[in-house]
Scaffold this active site. Structure first.
Site, PDB file in Angstrom:
ATOM      1  CG  LEU A   1      -1.969  -1.063   1.365  1.00 18.19           C
ATOM      2  CD1 LEU A   1      -2.633  -0.989   2.733  1.00 18.19           C
ATOM      3  CD2 LEU A   1      -3.007  -0.926   0.262  1.00 18.19           C
ATOM      4  CG  ASP A   2       0.500   4.413  -2.825  1.00 18.50           C
ATOM      5  OD1 ASP A   2       1.404   3.671  -3.243  1.00 18.50           O
ATOM      6  OD2 ASP A   2      -0.341   4.949  -3.556  1.00 18.50           O
ATOM      7  NE  ARG A   3       5.084   8.916   2.967  1.00 17.21           N
ATOM      8  CZ  ARG A   3       4.646  10.084   3.451  1.00 17.21           C
ATOM      9  NH1 ARG A   3       4.410  10.211   4.744  1.00 17.21           N
ATOM     10  NH2 ARG A   3       4.476  11.120   2.659  1.00 17.21           N
TER      11      ARG A   3
END
Length: 251
Positions: free
Chosen positions: A127-129
């Protein structure tokens, strides 16, 4: 806390270059003088031995670099465990926690936190940050291979929840289009969505450019790929500054 070591192999196209010329051309985030300092203090090894700036590189040579310690931005380290067995675990990642080491982040990542618990960490879905949610992690190589093959075959169902500005139309909406490199972005891996087929598509470039495709792929990363996301309205409400919608996005 883990010690950060960056390793890589010298490609055939870089054979014959001096070490310092290779570093300055390949890793421009340090100036020549800075690379010379890091070679001198032993931060960079060539085939596990001390390196000299003028050493000539050969294909397959292994470089190991211990970058200087950096102060990492604070993050939420309180991830949860939604599931665990002998082969897998599912981590519940909070927002603003990076999954993999990148840039200034190393110890303040989900990968580093899991390394404190597990011998090996194979992150299957990421997942993106900024995004919170579930991350599938394999605990051994065999489980990782099985999950990676399932991921490639699109046998893993991935759904996201997003709060949007405005009133999303009721029912389902399918967005079909293309992801292609965003040449206008300073982020090298950033890609953008477009409804129309781009000028250079992954299945055409090799036929059009032959060997040039490898050069283009190296400069621009992965070429264009078709994609589809199904959006579904789950709820709506009125906020103080306008309408909001809760939308499910399924890849």
């Amino acid at each position: 806390m883990s010690e950060r070591v960056i390793e890589g192999r010298v490609a055939a196209t870089d054979g014959g270059k001096s070490l310092i010329d290779y570093l300055c051309g390949r890793f421009s985030y340090f100036r020549r003088g800075q690379w010379l300092e890091r070679i001198a203090d032993g931060s960079l090894l060539l085939n596990d031995a001390e390196a000299r700036p003028t050493q000539e590189l050969k294909k397959g040579d292994r470089l190991s670099f211990k970058p200087p310690s950096l102060e990492e931005p604070p993050v939420d380290l309180n991830y949860g465990l939604a599931y665990e067995d002998e082969d897998y675990l599912i981590a519940d990642k909070p927002p603003l926690l990076p999954v993999h080491p990148s840039g200034v982040y190393f110890n303040n990542t989900l990968w580093s936190l899991l390394k404190q618990k597990l011998k090996t960490v194979h992150i299957i879905t990421r997942l993106d940050r900024e995004t919170s949610g579930l991350v599938l992690v394999a605990k051994n190589a065999a489980a990782a291979l099985y999950a990676q093959e399932a991921h490639k075959a699109q046998a893993i169902d991935k759904r996201y929840l997003a709060v949007t500005h405005g009133s999303f139309p009721p029912g389902c909406r399918l967005a079909e289009g293309w992801l292609s490199p965003d040449d206008t972005s300073t982020v090298r891996k950033k890609r953008r969505y477009g409804a129309d087929r781009p000028l250079i598509a992954a299945d055409e470039t090799g036929k059009q450019n032959g060997k040039a495709d490898q050069t283009e792929r190296g400069k621009r990363g992965s070429l264009a790929e078709s994609c589809a996301t199904r959006f579904r309205l789950l709820g709506a409400w009125q906020a103080s500054d306008g309408p909001r919608s809760l939308v499910e996005a399924g890849l």
